[in-house]
Scaffold this active site. Sequence first.
Site, short mmCIF file in Angstrom:
data_model
loop_
_atom_site.label_atom_id
_atom_site.label_comp_id
_atom_site.label_asym_id
_atom_site.label_seq_id
_atom_site.Cartn_x
_atom_site.Cartn_y
_atom_site.Cartn_z
N SER A 224 6.48 65.40 4.46
CA SER A 224 6.06 65.87 5.78
C SER A 224 5.15 64.82 6.41
O SER A 224 5.19 63.65 6.02
CB SER A 224 5.38 67.23 5.67
OG SER A 224 5.19 67.79 6.94
N ASN A 225 4.32 65.22 7.34
CA ASN A 225 3.36 64.30 7.96
C ASN A 225 2.10 65.08 8.34
O ASN A 225 2.00 66.26 8.06
CB ASN A 225 3.99 63.60 9.18
CG ASN A 225 4.49 64.61 10.18
OD1 ASN A 225 3.73 65.42 10.69
ND2 ASN A 225 5.80 64.59 10.46
N HIS A 226 1.15 64.38 8.96
CA HIS A 226 -0.17 65.00 9.19
C HIS A 226 -0.25 65.86 10.44
O HIS A 226 -1.34 66.32 10.78
CB HIS A 226 -1.24 63.90 9.29
CG HIS A 226 -1.46 63.17 8.00
ND1 HIS A 226 -1.95 63.79 6.88
CD2 HIS A 226 -1.23 61.89 7.66
CE1 HIS A 226 -2.03 62.91 5.90
NE2 HIS A 226 -1.60 61.76 6.34
N ALA A 291 6.26 66.61 15.53
CA ALA A 291 6.46 65.38 14.76
C ALA A 291 7.43 65.71 13.63
O ALA A 291 7.00 65.95 12.49
CB ALA A 291 5.12 64.88 14.23
#
Length: 429
Positions: A224-226, A291
Site C-alpha cells: 500500500s502507501n502512506h 492514491a
Amino acid sequence: MTPSIASHPSVTDSTLRPYAGRRVLLGVSGGIASYKSAWLARLLAKAGAEVDVVMTRAAMEFVGAVTFEALTGRPVHTGLFDAGRTLDHIRLAKAADCIVIAPATADLMARAATGQADDLLTAVLLAAGCPVLFVPAMNDRMWAHAQTRANAAHLAALGYALLPPDDGLLAAGEGSGPGRMPEPEAIFAHVGRLLEPASPLAGTRVTVTAGPTQEALDPVRFLSNHSTGKMGVAIAAAAWRRGAHVTLVAGPLQVSLPAGLTVVNVRTTEEMRDAVAAQLPTSDLLVMAAAPADYQPSARAEGKLKKTGQPRTLELHETPDILLTTLAARKPGSVCVGFALETDDLLANATRKLERKALDLVVLNDANEPGAGFGVDTNRVTFLTRQGTEPEVLPLMPKSAVADAILDRAEALLMQPGRVAQREPANGR
Ligand code: CTP
C-alpha cells in the site's frame, strides 16, 4: 515554465469557509441534549462565526447562559421583554445569516409550526428571512407521536430544514431509540451547508476517490502507501456542503467520515476502478484524489508466507490505471480532476498526466515538500489546466481550503459552454 504566484489569503481555523465572519443564531430549547449545543457553539465560534445564542426559559433549566457566553464571547439572549431590549427579536433575526435550533424540543417544534411568538426564540423565527435548521431531540416515544410527526412535516412544508434525530442512547434510564440529537460535528456540517453561497455544483453528481488501496501478498500482508484519505475526504465534504450529491469511493481511510456522503468502500485498485466506472456515466465531476496502489504481487499466496531465512524476491505487476481504463465511461461534458504526486520534474510530469489521462485540471503535489502530501492537515499545490494558462501556485493551506480552491476551479470548468452538468434538487438546501 515558470509558475506565477497567485495571491491567496492564508487560511487558519478561525477563517474557515463558509463560517468565518458569518452571523449564526443558535437557538437552544429545553432538552437534555442542550449540553451538546455548548460544543456546537464552540465549533461555530472556533470556525470564525459570530454566534448569537438565544435560550428558551426551559433551556436554562439544563445549561447556564454563562456557558454559552464564555464559549461565544457574546451576550446570550433569553427574554422577549428584557428592559431596553424589546426589539431584540427583530434585530437578531435581521442580523442572522442562518439560524440553527439545537435541540429543538417537541414543544418548540409545536410552537414554531403554529406560528406562535410567545418567547424570544419563536418571535425571532417569525421575523427571520434566512435559512433555518431544526435539529429535533427528544424521547423516542415523543418523536414517534403523530402530533410531533405532523409538526415536523409542517415545518418542512414551510421551508425549514430538518436534521432528523439519530437512533441511539437516550437520556439515562430511557434506553435507546430514534430521538437522540446528532453529534455537534454533524450539525456544524449542516449549518455550513446552509451558509454556503449558491453553487453551480448544487444538485450535480460528484464522485470523489480517497485514501490508498491495498494489494494482498498473502492473507496477512499487503502492499500500500502512506495515503490517509484526508485530502479526498475534505473535497467530498466541501462538495456536499455546496449542495452536490457526493459519492465517496474510499480505500481504507484513517480519517472519520463527514456528514452526507454516499460511501462505497473498496480495498484493491481493481475494486476502486470498478466502483469509479459504475459512477462515471452519471457523474458531472470526478475528483481522483485517491492514491491507488500501482503494483500488485503477481501471485497472492493462499497461506501465510513463512520466513525461510533467505531473501525473498517478489514479482509485481502494475494495477490498472483507473483514470485511463475508465475514460470511455465518463459522462460527456463532465469535468475530471486528477492529482499528480511527484518528486522530480514536477511541472513536466504533471503536464504529461494532464494530457495522457485527459484531465481538465491537475492538482500537483511535491512529495518532498514539508507540510504537504500524505497524513498532514495542510497541503501546497499547483493547479494546471488544459487552457494553456500559467500554472497557479497556491501557498501552504489547510486541506479544507485546498479542497475549496479545487472546487472553485471545477465549478468554473463546469460552467464553460458545452458542459452539461445535470442538476437534481439539492438535498436540504
Ligand atoms: N491514478 C489512477 N490509477 C492508478 C494510479 C493513479 O487513476 N492506478 C490516478 C491518481 O488518483 C491521480 C493520478 O492518477 O489522480 C496520478 O496519480 P500519480 O500517483 O501521481 O501517478 P501515476 O499515474 O500512478 O504515475 P507515476 O506513478 O508514474 O507517477
